[in-house]
Design a protein around this motif. Structure first.
Motif, PDB file in Angstrom:
ATOM      1  N   GLU A  77       5.907   4.930   1.469  1.00 35.34           N
ATOM      2  CA  GLU A  77       6.215   6.195   2.002  1.00 35.34           C
ATOM      3  C   GLU A  77       7.203   5.784   3.228  1.00 35.34           C
ATOM      4  O   GLU A  77       8.176   6.461   3.372  1.00 35.34           O
ATOM      5  CB  GLU A  77       4.910   6.799   2.600  1.00 35.34           C
ATOM      6  CG  GLU A  77       4.168   7.407   1.610  1.00 35.34           C
ATOM      7  CD  GLU A  77       2.896   8.204   1.984  1.00 35.34           C
ATOM      8  OE1 GLU A  77       2.585   9.170   1.173  1.00 35.34           O
ATOM      9  OE2 GLU A  77       2.449   7.908   3.276  1.00 35.34           O
TER      10      GLU A  77
ATOM     11  N   PHE B  28       1.751  13.702  -5.496  1.00 31.44           N
ATOM     12  CA  PHE B  28       0.657  13.300  -5.835  1.00 31.44           C
ATOM     13  C   PHE B  28       0.706  12.539  -7.059  1.00 31.44           C
ATOM     14  O   PHE B  28       0.043  11.570  -7.347  1.00 31.44           O
ATOM     15  CB  PHE B  28      -0.315  14.586  -6.532  1.00 31.44           C
ATOM     16  CG  PHE B  28      -1.595  14.507  -7.255  1.00 31.44           C
ATOM     17  CD1 PHE B  28      -2.636  13.939  -6.566  1.00 31.44           C
ATOM     18  CD2 PHE B  28      -1.544  14.596  -8.450  1.00 31.44           C
ATOM     19  CE1 PHE B  28      -3.815  13.863  -7.179  1.00 31.44           C
ATOM     20  CE2 PHE B  28      -2.971  14.609  -9.179  1.00 31.44           C
ATOM     21  CZ  PHE B  28      -3.873  13.979  -8.429  1.00 31.44           C
TER      22      PHE B  28
ATOM     23  N   PHE C 136       1.471   4.828  -8.051  1.00 30.51           N
ATOM     24  CA  PHE C 136       1.140   3.591  -7.380  1.00 30.51           C
ATOM     25  C   PHE C 136       0.048   2.707  -7.538  1.00 30.51           C
ATOM     26  O   PHE C 136       0.002   1.628  -7.822  1.00 30.51           O
ATOM     27  CB  PHE C 136       1.526   3.965  -5.911  1.00 30.51           C
ATOM     28  CG  PHE C 136       1.447   2.918  -4.916  1.00 30.51           C
ATOM     29  CD1 PHE C 136       2.566   2.000  -4.435  1.00 30.51           C
ATOM     30  CD2 PHE C 136       0.222   2.389  -4.406  1.00 30.51           C
ATOM     31  CE1 PHE C 136       2.332   0.966  -3.684  1.00 30.51           C
ATOM     32  CE2 PHE C 136       0.168   1.282  -3.758  1.00 30.51           C
ATOM     33  CZ  PHE C 136       1.293   0.761  -3.302  1.00 30.51           C
ATOM     34  N   ARG C 137      -0.956   3.621  -7.710  1.00 29.09           N
ATOM     35  CA  ARG C 137      -2.135   3.120  -7.802  1.00 29.09           C
ATOM     36  C   ARG C 137      -2.302   2.481  -9.059  1.00 29.09           C
ATOM     37  O   ARG C 137      -2.937   1.417  -9.362  1.00 29.09           O
ATOM     38  CB  ARG C 137      -3.514   4.127  -7.694  1.00 29.09           C
ATOM     39  CG  ARG C 137      -3.267   4.690  -5.979  1.00 29.09           C
ATOM     40  CD  ARG C 137      -4.571   5.483  -6.134  1.00 29.09           C
ATOM     41  NE  ARG C 137      -4.762   6.077  -4.653  1.00 29.09           N
ATOM     42  CZ  ARG C 137      -4.426   7.189  -4.199  1.00 29.09           C
ATOM     43  NH1 ARG C 137      -4.072   8.232  -5.458  1.00 29.09           N
ATOM     44  NH2 ARG C 137      -4.651   7.839  -3.158  1.00 29.09           N
TER      45      ARG C 137
ATOM     46  N   LEU D   1       4.716  10.508  -0.518  1.00 25.15           N
ATOM     47  CA  LEU D   1       4.563  10.326  -1.736  1.00 25.15           C
ATOM     48  C   LEU D   1       4.149  11.738  -2.462  1.00 25.15           C
ATOM     49  O   LEU D   1       3.171  12.288  -1.967  1.00 25.15           O
ATOM     50  CB  LEU D   1       4.083   9.108  -2.303  1.00 25.15           C
ATOM     51  CG  LEU D   1       4.690   7.703  -1.823  1.00 25.15           C
ATOM     52  CD1 LEU D   1       3.770   6.407  -2.768  1.00 25.15           C
ATOM     53  CD2 LEU D   1       6.111   7.685  -2.238  1.00 25.15           C
TER      54      LEU D   1
ATOM     55  N   GLU E  15       3.306  10.342  -7.889  1.00 30.03           N
ATOM     56  CA  GLU E  15       3.744   8.928  -7.183  1.00 30.03           C
ATOM     57  C   GLU E  15       2.674   8.298  -6.772  1.00 30.03           C
ATOM     58  O   GLU E  15       2.779   7.161  -6.855  1.00 30.03           O
ATOM     59  CB  GLU E  15       4.888   9.213  -6.467  1.00 30.03           C
ATOM     60  CG  GLU E  15       6.195   9.834  -6.836  1.00 30.03           C
ATOM     61  CD  GLU E  15       7.149  10.201  -5.860  1.00 30.03           C
ATOM     62  OE1 GLU E  15       8.328  10.063  -6.276  1.00 30.03           O
ATOM     63  OE2 GLU E  15       6.893  10.747  -4.567  1.00 30.03           O
ATOM     64  N   LYS E  16       1.676   8.970  -6.080  1.00 31.53           N
ATOM     65  CA  LYS E  16       0.655   8.118  -5.548  1.00 31.53           C
ATOM     66  C   LYS E  16      -0.218   7.693  -6.802  1.00 31.53           C
ATOM     67  O   LYS E  16      -1.004   6.577  -6.805  1.00 31.53           O
ATOM     68  CB  LYS E  16      -0.316   9.145  -4.582  1.00 31.53           C
ATOM     69  CG  LYS E  16       0.274   9.321  -3.334  1.00 31.53           C
ATOM     70  CD  LYS E  16      -0.607  10.219  -2.513  1.00 31.53           C
ATOM     71  CE  LYS E  16      -0.145  10.612  -1.193  1.00 31.53           C
ATOM     72  NZ  LYS E  16      -0.907  11.482  -0.328  1.00 31.53           N
TER      73      LYS E  16
ATOM     74  N   ASN F 269       0.960  -1.320   0.139  1.00 27.73           N
ATOM     75  CA  ASN F 269      -0.050  -0.016   0.003  1.00 27.73           C
ATOM     76  C   ASN F 269       0.883   1.168  -0.182  1.00 27.73           C
ATOM     77  O   ASN F 269       2.139   1.066   0.139  1.00 27.73           O
ATOM     78  CB  ASN F 269      -0.957  -0.050   1.287  1.00 27.73           C
ATOM     79  CG  ASN F 269      -0.231  -0.258   2.655  1.00 27.73           C
ATOM     80  OD1 ASN F 269       0.731   0.399   2.877  1.00 27.73           O
ATOM     81  ND2 ASN F 269      -0.723  -1.245   3.316  1.00 27.73           N
ATOM     82  N   ILE F 270       0.175   2.362  -0.155  1.00 28.48           N
ATOM     83  CA  ILE F 270       1.034   3.692  -0.165  1.00 28.48           C
ATOM     84  C   ILE F 270       1.626   3.896   1.231  1.00 28.48           C
ATOM     85  O   ILE F 270       2.742   4.481   1.096  1.00 28.48           O
ATOM     86  CB  ILE F 270       0.152   4.854  -0.460  1.00 28.48           C
ATOM     87  CG1 ILE F 270      -0.357   4.690  -1.979  1.00 28.48           C
ATOM     88  CG2 ILE F 270       0.886   6.285  -0.411  1.00 28.48           C
ATOM     89  CD1 ILE F 270      -1.473   6.082  -2.399  1.00 28.48           C
ATOM     90  N   GLN F 271       1.105   3.733   2.355  1.00 24.83           N
ATOM     91  CA  GLN F 271       1.773   3.807   3.586  1.00 24.83           C
ATOM     92  C   GLN F 271       2.990   2.929   3.685  1.00 24.83           C
ATOM     93  O   GLN F 271       4.011   3.697   4.102  1.00 24.83           O
ATOM     94  CB  GLN F 271       0.859   3.383   4.680  1.00 24.83           C
ATOM     95  CG  GLN F 271      -0.363   4.206   4.931  1.00 24.83           C
ATOM     96  CD  GLN F 271      -1.329   4.210   3.725  1.00 24.83           C
ATOM     97  OE1 GLN F 271      -1.380   3.052   3.011  1.00 24.83           O
ATOM     98  NE2 GLN F 271      -2.244   5.308   3.594  1.00 24.83           N
TER      99      GLN F 271
END
Length: 297
Positions: A11, A20, A26-27, A18, A22-23, A6-8
């Protein structure tokens, strides 16, 4: 595929939040295998080839009569059937030649170090890499293009691309399958020598294709942003190469003009341009004298 759940977790691994972009990355990419991301290139190639030439298609079909004055070879008229035939031919080449090449080239992409991981490159890094790619590709393309204008190269391969003596945007990648492969070498060599992120890799091929479409558009628009790029050739420059055709020993460069200038392969173009400018100036002066004569009567 990113090694985070996940993003957490991403990070925490990078020790920062991260961005915007990069998020979003990631998604989109976290659970996609790298080879799937690599295969996006052929999708973008076909998508932008379909969309980018449309303004030139509409202008060529006479939808915008006020644009006709910018056509470089105004006596040559375009037809929808001719354009669509070109489009079908190119899309077939993409599917049968470029597509399989994209599939088998994935191990090479891995080997040279095109990455899909975080962090994303900065805009400045992307800009520098794209500029290097253009310079490398332009130099390699120049010499291959010159070889294709040898007697054997032209008759066996390159003459197909020159079927359009007055080029159109859709004809930018219109060529013999062997030429598509050969000219793909310098385009691929650039990111191989200076590998970066796959987003930069995608952007490079998109921009290179859009540049080629503009160069083959057959229109010389004075407001084009590319006119502010140093040493940029553009549509008028490349149109001369097609206009001369088989006998052309001028304007081989794909993007910039410095190779033609250094190696003396732009003399015919420069001589013709100077002659036309001199003729236009003479006509303007003659018209001015005629107007003055009318006023004095």
């Amino acid at each position: 595929m990113l090694p985070y759940q996940n993003i957490q977790e991403a990070e925490e691994a990078h020790g920062r939040a991260l961005s915007f972009a990069e998020k979003l990355w990631f998604r989109y990419s976290a659970h996609k295998p790298d080879y799937i991301l690599h295969y996006h290139n052929i999708i973008f190639l076909m998508l932008f080839y379909t969309l980018a030439p449309l303004p030139y298609v509409f202008i060529g079909l006479g939808w915008f009569k006020n644009m006709d004055k910018y056509k470089i070879q105004p006596k040559v008229k375009d037809s929808f059937s001719n354009m669509f035939k070109c489009y079908k031919n190119v899309m077939g080449s993409f599917l049968l030649v470029v597509g399989p090449l994209q599939v088998i080239s994935y191990p090479t992409i891995q080997w040279i170090g095109i990455r899909t991981s975080l962090p994303l490159p900065s805009l400045f890094e992307v800009f520098l890499q794209i500029m290097v790619y253009f310079i490398i590709e332009d130099f390699g393309n120049y010499w291959i293009h010159r070889l294709l204008h040898s007697k054997w190269g032209y008759e066996k391969i390159h003459r197909i691309h020159h079927e359009y003596a007055a080029p159109i945007g859709l004809a930018a990648p219109y060529a013999h399958w062997a030429e598509i492969l050969i000219l793909g070498i310098p385009a691929f060599l650039a990111p191989a020598l200076v590998p970066g992120h796959i987003v930069t890799y995608w952007l490079w091929f998109i921009l290179r294709q859009m540049e080629a479409i503009e160069t083959h558009s057959g229109y010389n628009f004075p407001w084009s942003p590319s006119k502010y790029i140093p040493f940029y050739g553009g549509a008028e420059y490349h149109d001369y190469h097609h206009y001369v055709g088989e006998q052309s020993q001028s304007n081989f460069a794909s993007v910039f003009t410095y190779c033609d200038y250094i190696y003396g392969t732009d003399k015919g173009y420069r001589y013709r341009k100077q002659a036309l400018e001199k003729l236009a100036k003479q006509r303007h002066e003659d018209e001015g004298r005629r107007e003055e004569k009318k006023k004095s009567l």
